[in-house]
Enzyme design. Structure first.
Site, PDB file in Angstrom:
ATOM      1  N   HIS A 118       0.817  -1.215   0.000  1.00 40.36           N
ATOM      2  CA  HIS A 118       0.000   0.000   0.000  1.00 40.36           C
ATOM      3  C   HIS A 118       0.851   1.266   0.000  1.00 40.36           C
ATOM      4  O   HIS A 118       1.864   1.366   0.679  1.00 40.36           O
ATOM      5  CB  HIS A 118      -0.936   0.007   1.215  1.00 40.36           C
ATOM      6  N   ASP A 119       0.436   2.227  -0.803  1.00 37.39           N
ATOM      7  CA  ASP A 119       0.999   3.576  -0.823  1.00 37.39           C
ATOM      8  C   ASP A 119       2.442   3.638  -1.313  1.00 37.39           C
ATOM      9  O   ASP A 119       3.109   4.662  -1.141  1.00 37.39           O
ATOM     10  CB  ASP A 119       0.882   4.239   0.561  1.00 37.39           C
ATOM     11  N   GLY A 136       5.026  -1.139   2.989  1.00 36.31           N
ATOM     12  CA  GLY A 136       4.190   0.028   2.771  1.00 36.31           C
ATOM     13  C   GLY A 136       4.969   1.326   2.664  1.00 36.31           C
ATOM     14  O   GLY A 136       5.972   1.535   3.339  1.00 36.31           O
TER      15      GLY A 136
END
Length: 258
Positions: A118-119, A136
């Protein structure tokens, strides 16, 4: 062209020239650009945005919800740029409230079994060899090459034109234009071969090498070395890029080899 054995949600926005092989699942709130091919058994979940002329190989999963307990179902995306190849069983999770999106840029090659959490933000022309794992909010800049099986700690930043050894355990930021490897992770010289392949001149490469002599071979701490570089070496795009990277390195940069 969609095979009858594939499932495509009627609300997905799929360009007419996209090729979709059997047993693909494409959810709602998905966009796929012209000329892309989706291999069999690929799953493309809500929030995926896939560009033009990409190839997604069998078994990949794009846009799954983050493996992050802070994620509360917010509307986020996973973006794949144009002309990017995603090989078998790659997973690219969508973003969280932290950044709202996960991004893989244009002209990338993401080899089999890689994970982009994520991200993360992966730049253009990046190569990630088999089984690279990005935690992440990792940032990987343009033209970086990451060797197979490398593990990158959350929030780390890998600079442009970096060559990273396979199997590396990355827990610090890696500044631009360098090779990094060994255990623990350390500076291993300037990526001169890669820079020449990308049309850097001998003068530019020599200047970059001189900057890293200050940082890693002078005996000064990084803060003093950066001050000396700024005071004693002429301003160039590469010099200023390195200075800015080191000063902004939230996790600190990798150490020299001892």
């Amino acid at each position: 062209m969609k095979q009858p054995l594939a499932y495509v949600h009627p609300a997905a926005k799929i360009a007419p020239s996209v090729v979709i092989d059997p047993f693909v699942t494409i959810d709602q709130n998905v966009e796929i650009g012209e000329g892309t091919r989706i291999g069999s058994n690929v799953t493309i979940m809500e929030g995926a945005r896939i560009g033009k002329n990409c190839t997604i190989f069998p078994g990949a999963v794009i846009g799954a919800v983050p493996q992050d307990l802070k994620y509360k179902g917010e509307d986020t995306t996973a973006i794949i740029g144009d002309n990017t190849t995603i090989r078998e069983f790659v997973t690219v999770n969508r973003g969280t409230a932290a950044k709202g999106k996960t991004v893989v840029g244009n002209n990338c090659l993401i080899m089999a079994y890689c994970h982009v959490a994520h991200d993360c933000v992966v730049g253009d022309n990046v190569i990630m060899s088999n089984a690279v794992q990005l935690a992440g909010e990792v940032q990987v800049d343009n033209y970086a090459v990451i060797g197979g099986g490398a593990l990158v700690h959350q929030f780390c930043h890998i600079g442009p034109h970096v060559m990273l050894q396979g199997g590396a355990l990355v827990n610090k930021d890696i500044p631009p234009f360098v090779k990094a490897g060994r255990e623990p992770i350390a500076y291993a010289g300037v990526n001169s071969i890669g820079l020449r392949r990308r049309n850097f001149t001998n003068e530019q490469i020599s200047e970059i090498q001189e900057i890293y002599r200050y940082l890693y071979l002078s005996g000064m701490n990084f803060s003093d070395a950066i001050d000396r570089i700024e005071a004693e070496l002429p301003a160039t795009k590469e010099r200023d890029e390195i200075i800015l990277f080191v000063r902004n390195a939230k996790r600190g940069i990798i150490r020299g080899y001892v």
